[in-house]
Design an enzyme around this catalytic site. Sequence first.
Site, PDB file in Angstrom:
ATOM      1  N   HIS A 165       0.866  -1.092  -0.029  1.00 39.31           N
ATOM      2  CA  HIS A 165      -0.122   0.157   0.008  1.00 39.31           C
ATOM      3  C   HIS A 165       0.845   1.214  -0.048  1.00 39.31           C
ATOM      4  O   HIS A 165       0.305   2.181   0.058  1.00 39.31           O
ATOM      5  CB  HIS A 165      -0.841  -0.191   1.247  1.00 39.31           C
ATOM      6  CG  HIS A 165      -2.227  -0.883   1.087  1.00 39.31           C
ATOM      7  ND1 HIS A 165      -3.264  -0.503   0.380  1.00 39.31           N
ATOM      8  CD2 HIS A 165      -2.188  -2.122   1.839  1.00 39.31           C
ATOM      9  CE1 HIS A 165      -4.188  -1.594   0.620  1.00 39.31           C
ATOM     10  NE2 HIS A 165      -3.578  -2.471   1.220  1.00 39.31           N
TER      11      HIS A 165
ATOM     12  N   LYS B 257      -8.791  13.363   4.791  1.00 41.52           N
ATOM     13  CA  LYS B 257      -7.932  11.976   4.634  1.00 41.52           C
ATOM     14  C   LYS B 257      -6.909  12.237   5.882  1.00 41.52           C
ATOM     15  O   LYS B 257      -6.872  13.295   6.560  1.00 41.52           O
ATOM     16  CB  LYS B 257      -6.979  11.952   3.256  1.00 41.52           C
ATOM     17  CG  LYS B 257      -6.408  13.187   2.881  1.00 41.52           C
ATOM     18  CD  LYS B 257      -5.867  12.968   1.488  1.00 41.52           C
ATOM     19  CE  LYS B 257      -7.057  13.086   0.591  1.00 41.52           C
ATOM     20  NZ  LYS B 257      -7.049  11.911  -0.396  1.00 41.52           N
ATOM     21  N   ARG B 258      -6.096  11.330   6.027  1.00 41.07           N
ATOM     22  CA  ARG B 258      -4.894  11.268   7.197  1.00 41.07           C
ATOM     23  C   ARG B 258      -4.031  12.418   6.736  1.00 41.07           C
ATOM     24  O   ARG B 258      -3.735  12.569   5.805  1.00 41.07           O
ATOM     25  CB  ARG B 258      -4.196   9.968   7.204  1.00 41.07           C
ATOM     26  CG  ARG B 258      -2.977   9.958   8.029  1.00 41.07           C
ATOM     27  CD  ARG B 258      -2.664   8.424   8.137  1.00 41.07           C
ATOM     28  NE  ARG B 258      -2.513   7.936   6.845  1.00 41.07           N
ATOM     29  CZ  ARG B 258      -1.163   7.699   6.252  1.00 41.07           C
ATOM     30  NH1 ARG B 258      -0.018   8.383   6.954  1.00 41.07           N
ATOM     31  NH2 ARG B 258      -1.130   7.102   5.005  1.00 41.07           N
TER      32      ARG B 258
ATOM     33  N   LYS C  17       0.279  14.166   1.511  1.00 37.70           N
ATOM     34  CA  LYS C  17      -1.150  14.488   0.876  1.00 37.70           C
ATOM     35  C   LYS C  17      -1.345  15.821   0.821  1.00 37.70           C
ATOM     36  O   LYS C  17      -2.376  16.283   0.217  1.00 37.70           O
ATOM     37  CB  LYS C  17      -2.023  13.816   1.920  1.00 37.70           C
ATOM     38  CG  LYS C  17      -2.241  12.173   2.007  1.00 37.70           C
ATOM     39  CD  LYS C  17      -3.148  11.582   2.982  1.00 37.70           C
ATOM     40  CE  LYS C  17      -2.690  10.092   3.256  1.00 37.70           C
ATOM     41  NZ  LYS C  17      -3.391   9.473   2.018  1.00 37.70           N
TER      42      LYS C  17
ATOM     43  N   THR D 192      -8.910   5.698  -1.905  1.00 37.40           N
ATOM     44  CA  THR D 192     -10.253   5.057  -2.093  1.00 37.40           C
ATOM     45  C   THR D 192     -11.194   6.195  -1.861  1.00 37.40           C
ATOM     46  O   THR D 192     -12.325   6.398  -2.360  1.00 37.40           O
ATOM     47  CB  THR D 192     -10.660   3.970  -1.341  1.00 37.40           C
ATOM     48  OG1 THR D 192     -10.371   4.326   0.072  1.00 37.40           O
ATOM     49  CG2 THR D 192      -9.825   2.727  -1.483  1.00 37.40           C
TER      50      THR D 192
ATOM     51  N   LYS E 167     -14.837   7.507  -3.998  1.00 32.68           N
ATOM     52  CA  LYS E 167     -16.120   7.666  -3.323  1.00 32.68           C
ATOM     53  C   LYS E 167     -16.728   9.108  -3.487  1.00 32.68           C
ATOM     54  O   LYS E 167     -18.006   9.081  -3.890  1.00 32.68           O
ATOM     55  CB  LYS E 167     -15.974   7.731  -1.704  1.00 32.68           C
ATOM     56  CG  LYS E 167     -15.689   6.466  -0.912  1.00 32.68           C
ATOM     57  CD  LYS E 167     -15.156   6.270   0.104  1.00 32.68           C
ATOM     58  CE  LYS E 167     -14.546   5.067   0.724  1.00 32.68           C
ATOM     59  NZ  LYS E 167     -13.844   5.165   2.051  1.00 32.68           N
TER      60      LYS E 167
END
Length: 797
Positions: A354, A534-535, A540, A642, A646
């Site tokens: 991952h 998100k985290r 990110k 993911t 969504k």
Amino acid sequence: MNVMTDLSAEGLRARIAQHLTYTLGKDAAHASTYDWRMAVSYAVRDLIVEPWFAATRKTYQAQGKRVYYLSLEFLMGRMLEDAMVNLGLRDTLHDVLADEGIALDDLIEDEPDAALGNGGLGRLAACFLESMSTLACPAYGYGIRYEHGLFSQKFEAGQQVECPEDWLNQPHPWEFERPEARYTIPFKGSVRIDKDTAIWTPAETVYARAYDMPVVGWQGKWANTLRLWGAHPTDLFDLERFNAGDHTAAAAPEALARTLSRVLYPDDTTDGGKELRLKQEYFLTSAALQDILRRFLSEYDDLTLLPHKVAIQMNDTHPALAGAELMRLLVDVHGLDWDVAKPLAVGCLNYTNHTLLPEALETWFTWLMGRVLPRHMQIIERIDREHRAMTECADHLRIVHHDQVHMGTLAFVMSGHVNGVSALHTELMQETVFADLARLYPGRILNRTNGVTPRRWLRLSNPALSTILTDTIGAGWEGDLDQLRTLADHENDSALRDALHGAKRANKVAFAAWVQDHMGLTLNPDAMFDVQVKRIHEYKRQLMNLFETIARWQMIRANPTANWTPRVKIFGGKAAPGYMIAKEIVHLINDVATTINNDPVTGDLLKVVYPANYNVSMAQRMIPAADLSEQISTAGKEASGTGNMKFTMNGALTIGTLDGANVEIREHVGADNFFLFGMTADEVRTRGQHRDHARQAILASQPLQDILQMVVEGRFNRTNPDRYHGLVARTWDDDPFFVTSDFTSYMACQAKVDTAFADPDGWTRTALRNIAGSGYFSSDRTIREYMDGIWDTKSLG
């Protein structure tokens, strides 16, 4: 017609009343919301038991291959509404409860989230379990029954504060305790060799006890099991010590056991935290493998059949000890020769990678592994010797080198298949982090792009949109998401576009009301809802989004009467307790939000929203309300994502880089329907060769210079103006994830977003194309690909 959807309202009413009376010990007149919620949960659970038992019987009768999914995280979220939707009972239950004066939504809101995960990894595991049940794939999930799960996030003066998560402070109605399913898990001690047989004498032991949760698929035709392990002491306590007054020492065995399954991801910045993390990973792995072999041997007496009957999927490196533990069980416990056992283990095991971040590919110091798991250290060293001898590999490809055990390499070497989770990620795995291993083990790496279950993330989360889809393309898309492609045939239907626009606005109104209730902040539902959830991690790039927010704020202040597109910038996510830079970013987001939200000049033109404790239930509110999805990670760093799927499925447009599954989303929805910016992964690598890349980018951008100057001067924290000096210095001097290099491109792309949103009908048309192109990203498609190309197992439906 499935028997579940035929159950009458009278039958449901009777089941609920029975549980209210005989399970909860309450009558309707005195029952609380909790009592009603538990009674309804038990009644719905009863209806899952029949297909669950039937699936188990059919699995044993088929004598085929079973799948065992090992994951340290299962972010299940709330279970009640998910089960009702899959059983087709939501409307009936709504009416039954309304007759009693009870609002079903109140019961749903009363259920705590099962916070057994951190983010994408755990939610992916939950989606996969639901899809395996929908597809009647015979499977078990294995995880840990954390008492507290991931921490509950609070903000105090803008700073993240971690509090214990309390989902198990009340009974969990969805589980069945299995005290008979119990295994001894050993730690530490010593190993001696007796006639070529290794005998491990552990110094510590705990029991792993099973707690089973049935996971029902779409239409209730099949249910698989999520088996969570709780740690229990092998000796309750030392009565002699207790009676002598040494109460703490007397309870030490119980304290050891409870610690193992108490908290997901304990802080591992200390040696004690590292030991606990390693013990947790072995606890899960050993319990699962002992259970798998017990079940196998209850049906077969020939262990050489194991790869034909068992497929084990390791979700990331957390269960990577499975290679060593399966060898220990086969050789030390069941007496197989090493050379016989090893191909059996490799034939059963598979590994999902991952991440491409080297720091996320777990390593353990050899002294820690040798102390906590002495027999496994020996086994790993032997696996490593054989790996080196077979491949004549360089030192950097060894499993054990520089006094560390490299778990990604161990998982790779001991797996029959190693898969990435998006096309780009798999390509980069072969070119970067596993390039040499891919050459040594040709054909072992393959791709399985992630997906999400449309039942929870569309049917359940967005009933307004779901109704429109069914009215437009017909029923059945929930179990065959490829049907969404036919939505594109209706693009020129203005009534459909109006309906889609109305559904989105209704979702935004509902989310704005929730924000008002929980944060006291008033939002304009006609503004663009621009969401990044998100985290919190540097790669990110929440920081880039925040810098653009500051730049936008300054531009509006400079010319408040211009034709601005109103925006609500929405953030959500947690920072790891020991990740101090991420926690600084959290603090800065909250400081910027306080400043902007109290500025009368910008008013409704710009708001910043950061609700604490982002979880599955919050996601189910945010995602249907989003206009714009921020998928802005540094190219080459996000494996898949993911959340991006969504958002697309729910009609949000994406602004993003060519990273992870963004690449495939853009292909499926059309390049013209995706806001692309930033460097490619190859360009990132080239840019990184310039040590002063950040300084060059900042000096070339006056907006960046102005933003960093405001931050460093304390514009957002007057009482402590030095607060973010370290963060600003890191941005100037290091910027490891190229926020500054991509910033100008990002700002230019955001201007295109503004222009597009100013045309509501055009925006809705583009949203329709995104929904129509999202069918590929169903986890049903992903699981079919695992079943066909990795697990070699068949549907029993």
